[in-house]
Design a protein around this motif. Structure first.
Motif, PDB file in Angstrom:
ATOM      1  N   ALA A   1     -31.244   1.669 -18.226  1.00 23.31           N
ATOM      2  CA  ALA A   1     -30.783   0.654 -19.187  1.00 23.31           C
ATOM      3  C   ALA A   1     -31.676  -0.584 -19.130  1.00 23.31           C
ATOM      4  CB  ALA A   1     -29.332   0.285 -18.894  1.00 23.31           C
ATOM      5  N   LEU A   2     -32.066  -0.965 -17.922  1.00 23.91           N
ATOM      6  CA  LEU A   2     -32.906  -2.161 -17.774  1.00 23.91           C
ATOM      7  C   LEU A   2     -34.312  -1.921 -18.317  1.00 23.91           C
ATOM      8  CD1 LEU A   2     -31.664  -3.239 -14.243  1.00 23.91           C
ATOM      9  CD2 LEU A   2     -31.367  -4.542 -16.365  1.00 23.91           C
ATOM     10  N   ALA A   3     -34.820  -0.723 -18.087  1.00 20.44           N
ATOM     11  CA  ALA A   3     -36.147  -0.397 -18.623  1.00 20.44           C
ATOM     12  C   ALA A   3     -36.099  -0.445 -20.146  1.00 20.44           C
ATOM     13  CB  ALA A   3     -36.592   0.974 -18.130  1.00 20.44           C
ATOM     14  N   GLU A   4     -35.006   0.053 -20.717  1.00 21.58           N
ATOM     15  CA  GLU A   4     -34.868   0.004 -22.181  1.00 21.58           C
ATOM     16  C   GLU A   4     -34.798  -1.423 -22.686  1.00 21.58           C
ATOM     17  OE1 GLU A   4     -31.598   2.484 -23.488  1.00 21.58           O
ATOM     18  OE2 GLU A   4     -32.654   4.229 -22.659  1.00 21.58           O
ATOM     19  N   LYS A   5     -34.272  -2.301 -21.844  1.00 24.58           N
ATOM     20  CA  LYS A   5     -34.184  -3.716 -22.243  1.00 24.58           C
ATOM     21  C   LYS A   5     -35.498  -4.458 -21.998  1.00 24.58           C
ATOM     22  CE  LYS A   5     -30.758  -6.047 -22.726  1.00 24.58           C
ATOM     23  NZ  LYS A   5     -30.359  -7.352 -22.225  1.00 24.58           N
ATOM     24  N   GLY A   6     -36.503  -3.739 -21.544  1.00 26.29           N
ATOM     25  CA  GLY A   6     -37.834  -4.339 -21.428  1.00 26.29           C
ATOM     26  C   GLY A   6     -38.205  -4.836 -20.044  1.00 26.29           C
ATOM     27  N   ALA A   7     -37.416  -4.484 -19.024  1.00 22.59           N
ATOM     28  CA  ALA A   7     -37.784  -4.928 -17.668  1.00 22.59           C
ATOM     29  C   ALA A   7     -39.125  -4.300 -17.281  1.00 22.59           C
ATOM     30  CB  ALA A   7     -36.707  -4.528 -16.670  1.00 22.59           C
ATOM     31  N   PRO A   8     -40.098  -5.112 -16.880  1.00 27.08           N
ATOM     32  CA  PRO A   8     -41.412  -4.562 -16.540  1.00 27.08           C
ATOM     33  C   PRO A   8     -41.433  -3.928 -15.149  1.00 27.08           C
ATOM     34  CG  PRO A   8     -41.426  -6.941 -16.264  1.00 27.08           C
ATOM     35  CD  PRO A   8     -40.058  -6.578 -16.783  1.00 27.08           C
ATOM     36  N   ARG A   9     -40.409  -4.223 -14.359  1.00 23.94           N
ATOM     37  CA  ARG A   9     -40.315  -3.690 -12.995  1.00 23.94           C
ATOM     38  C   ARG A   9     -38.858  -3.796 -12.594  1.00 23.94           C
ATOM     39  NH1 ARG A   9     -40.339  -6.139  -7.653  1.00 23.94           N
ATOM     40  NH2 ARG A   9     -40.731  -8.243  -8.411  1.00 23.94           N
ATOM     41  N   ILE A  10     -38.402  -2.821 -11.819  1.00 27.09           N
ATOM     42  CA  ILE A  10     -37.003  -2.865 -11.374  1.00 27.09           C
ATOM     43  C   ILE A  10     -36.974  -2.769  -9.858  1.00 27.09           C
ATOM     44  CG2 ILE A  10     -34.729  -1.797 -11.583  1.00 27.09           C
ATOM     45  CD1 ILE A  10     -35.878  -0.677 -14.329  1.00 27.09           C
ATOM     46  N   ASP A  11     -36.347  -3.759  -9.259  1.00 33.53           N
ATOM     47  CA  ASP A  11     -36.357  -3.880  -7.809  1.00 33.53           C
ATOM     48  C   ASP A  11     -34.995  -3.498  -7.241  1.00 33.53           C
ATOM     49  OD1 ASP A  11     -37.910  -4.836  -5.496  1.00 33.53           O
ATOM     50  OD2 ASP A  11     -36.342  -6.358  -5.323  1.00 33.53           O
ATOM     51  N   LEU A  12     -35.022  -2.760  -6.144  1.00 34.18           N
ATOM     52  CA  LEU A  12     -33.781  -2.372  -5.463  1.00 34.18           C
ATOM     53  C   LEU A  12     -33.512  -3.360  -4.335  1.00 34.18           C
ATOM     54  CD1 LEU A  12     -31.474  -0.416  -4.637  1.00 34.18           C
ATOM     55  CD2 LEU A  12     -33.201   0.905  -3.373  1.00 34.18           C
ATOM     56  N   ASN A  13     -32.366  -4.002  -4.395  1.00 32.27           N
ATOM     57  CA  ASN A  13     -32.005  -4.987  -3.367  1.00 32.27           C
ATOM     58  C   ASN A  13     -31.454  -4.279  -2.132  1.00 32.27           C
ATOM     59  OD1 ASN A  13     -30.230  -6.739  -1.791  1.00 32.27           O
ATOM     60  ND2 ASN A  13     -30.534  -8.285  -3.364  1.00 32.27           N
ATOM     61  N   CYS A  14     -32.186  -4.387  -1.025  1.00 28.20           N
ATOM     62  CA  CYS A  14     -31.720  -3.842   0.260  1.00 28.20           C
ATOM     63  C   CYS A  14     -31.699  -4.995   1.257  1.00 28.20           C
ATOM     64  CB  CYS A  14     -32.649  -2.755   0.784  1.00 28.20           C
ATOM     65  SG  CYS A  14     -33.100  -1.485  -0.385  1.00 28.20           S
ATOM     66  N   GLY A  15     -31.245  -6.143   0.804  1.00 26.31           N
ATOM     67  CA  GLY A  15     -31.333  -7.294   1.695  1.00 26.31           C
ATOM     68  C   GLY A  15     -30.153  -8.235   1.642  1.00 26.31           C
ATOM     69  N   CYS A  16     -29.348  -8.153   0.575  1.00 26.47           N
ATOM     70  CA  CYS A  16     -28.284  -9.148   0.450  1.00 26.47           C
ATOM     71  C   CYS A  16     -27.335  -9.076   1.654  1.00 26.47           C
ATOM     72  CB  CYS A  16     -27.508  -8.943  -0.848  1.00 26.47           C
ATOM     73  SG  CYS A  16     -26.225 -10.184  -1.049  1.00 26.47           S
ATOM     74  N   PRO A  17     -27.127 -10.219   2.335  1.00 26.97           N
ATOM     75  CA  PRO A  17     -26.322 -10.201   3.562  1.00 26.97           C
ATOM     76  C   PRO A  17     -24.831 -10.459   3.341  1.00 26.97           C
ATOM     77  CG  PRO A  17     -27.400 -12.333   3.326  1.00 26.97           C
ATOM     78  CD  PRO A  17     -27.756 -11.530   2.103  1.00 26.97           C
ATOM     79  N   SER A  18     -24.449 -10.752   2.089  1.00 29.15           N
ATOM     80  CA  SER A  18     -23.053 -11.131   1.839  1.00 29.15           C
ATOM     81  C   SER A  18     -22.094 -10.013   2.266  1.00 29.15           C
ATOM     82  CB  SER A  18     -22.887 -11.443   0.349  1.00 29.15           C
ATOM     83  OG  SER A  18     -21.579 -11.148  -0.065  1.00 29.15           O
ATOM     84  N   ASN A  19     -21.038 -10.403   2.975  1.00 24.63           N
ATOM     85  CA  ASN A  19     -20.094  -9.392   3.465  1.00 24.63           C
ATOM     86  C   ASN A  19     -19.373  -8.686   2.323  1.00 24.63           C
ATOM     87  OD1 ASN A  19     -20.743  -9.809   6.118  1.00 24.63           O
ATOM     88  ND2 ASN A  19     -19.209 -11.415   6.401  1.00 24.63           N
ATOM     89  N   THR A  20     -19.171  -9.387   1.219  1.00 28.55           N
ATOM     90  CA  THR A  20     -18.525  -8.757   0.058  1.00 28.55           C
ATOM     91  C   THR A  20     -19.376  -7.583  -0.417  1.00 28.55           C
ATOM     92  OG1 THR A  20     -18.144 -11.043  -0.582  1.00 28.55           O
ATOM     93  CG2 THR A  20     -17.434  -9.364  -2.145  1.00 28.55           C
ATOM     94  N   VAL A  21     -20.688  -7.809  -0.402  1.00 29.18           N
ATOM     95  CA  VAL A  21     -21.625  -6.788  -0.868  1.00 29.18           C
ATOM     96  C   VAL A  21     -21.749  -5.656   0.152  1.00 29.18           C
ATOM     97  CG1 VAL A  21     -24.095  -6.411  -1.261  1.00 29.18           C
ATOM     98  CG2 VAL A  21     -22.950  -8.359  -2.328  1.00 29.18           C
ATOM     99  N   THR A  22     -21.956  -6.028   1.413  1.00 32.22           N
ATOM    100  CA  THR A  22     -22.174  -4.988   2.428  1.00 32.22           C
ATOM    101  C   THR A  22     -20.892  -4.187   2.666  1.00 32.22           C
ATOM    102  OG1 THR A  22     -21.746  -6.570   4.200  1.00 32.22           O
ATOM    103  CG2 THR A  22     -24.039  -6.220   3.601  1.00 32.22           C
TER     104      THR A  22
END
Ligand SMILES: Cc1cc2nc3c(=O)[nH]c(=O)nc-3n(C[C@H](O)[C@H](O)[C@H](O)COP(=O)(O)O)c2cc1C
Length: 303
Positions: A70-91
């Protein structure tokens, strides 16, 4: 940077320029996410002519692949995978830095994204979750997935933002990987940029908080490498601040708009001792409008 590096900041930074690419704050892809509406939050072109990459965070390979499409279709030139967010809600939901506990899952997600799109997929990792015991496995798993490059913020999730970033781990990643490595963490000056490149031989730099404190940092670094003099444009701060303020729409309550301006300038005022002396006085004042904030700030800074 989620909560700080938003559209208004990106536009303000684009008014200054000097960086080769920006990356939007993470978009979280929870289970049962409605991808079409979620992907609407990414808008290509906000930093034109500088490309704006998208970043995603989640734990389900199929959903993440769908989001990448979906993001590529919206024109994102690169898509990054977040493997760093430390928030406990996220983890707590198995996403962000939580992926560093499971190199196989990290691989599965990155691979699903790589296979889903034609634009480059990349990953941004911390050095580990509680410790660095899986550091090598994680960066190799990321490389194996077919990502175009890896960005390393060399602190564990547990370390948060406390201890100094371990640039030696950027050097280690560089020595272990064939794909380019982008160094990140505590690069807040021209000297720091030279130092991290010298110590790690990394291929590029990513700067976060350093740009909030000094929006000209990219231009200053580039000028120092090309050995050209660089002077901050006389009206640079004014354009930066006005661009930011102009993007704060009236739909946002005035209190929040002033809060956003204070947050932005709160970082800027940390940029030097001279500025720091004015910080608390400027930030504790009340302002009736964003215009008043802008004018008073420019006066305080002798603009
Ligand atoms: C308020 C805040 C929000 C952040 N949001 C994100 C984010 O959305 N995605 C991401 O990859 N990193 C995020 N980060 C981490 C930064 O990108 C960066 O890795 C970290 O701050 C270290 O680099 P620096 O010293 O140049 O700031 C965030 C950091 C801060 C302080």
């Amino acid at each position: 940077m989620e909560g700080v590096g938003d559209r208004s900041f990106r536009k303000a930074m684009a008014s200054i320029g000097g960086f080769d690419e920006a990356c939007a704050e993470f978009l979280r892809v929870p289970m049962h996410a409605h991808i079409p509406s979620l992907s609407e939050q990414y808008v290509a072109g906000e930093t034109d002519p500088i490309p704006l990459a998208a970043q995603v965070m989640g734990s389900d390979p199929e959903l993440m692949a769908e989001m990448a499409r979906a993001l590529a279709e919206k024109g994102a030139p690169r898509i990054d995978l977040n493997c760093g967010c430390p928030s406990n809600t996220v983890t707590g939901k198995g996403a962000g830095s939580s992926l560093l506990k499971d190199p196989n899952l990290l691989y599965e997600i990155a691979k699903a994204m790589v296979d889903a799109v034609d634009v480059p997929v990349t990953a941004k990792l911390r050095s580990g979750f509680t410790d660095t015991s899986l550091f090598k496995e994680n960066i190799l798993a990321a490389q194996e997935s077919g990502i175009a490059f890896l960005t390393l913020h060399p602190r564990t999730k547990e370390e948060g933002y406390g201890p100094p970033a371990r640039w030696d781990l950027i050097a280690k990643a560089k020595s272990l990987l064939k794909i380019p490595v982008v160094g990140n963490g505590d690069i807040a000056s021209v000297e720091g940029a030279h130092q991290v490149l010298k110590e790690t031989k990394c291929d590029a730099l990513m700067i976060g908080r350093g740009a909030l404190m000094n929006p000209w940092i990219f231009q200053e670094i580039k000028a120092s490498f090309s050995k050209e003099p660089f002077e901050r444009p006389k009206n640079g701060l004014e354009i930066y601040l006005r661009t930011f303020a102009a993007d704060l729409t009236e739909e946002m309550p005035i209190r929040n708009r002033i809060g956003k301006l204070k947050q932005l300038m709160g970082f800027y005022f940390k940029g030097s001792d001279v500025l720091l002396a004015k910080r608390s006085e400027m930030l504790k004042r009340d302002y009736a409008s964003t215009q008043e904030f802008v004018e008073q700030t420019l006066v305080a800074l002798n603009y």
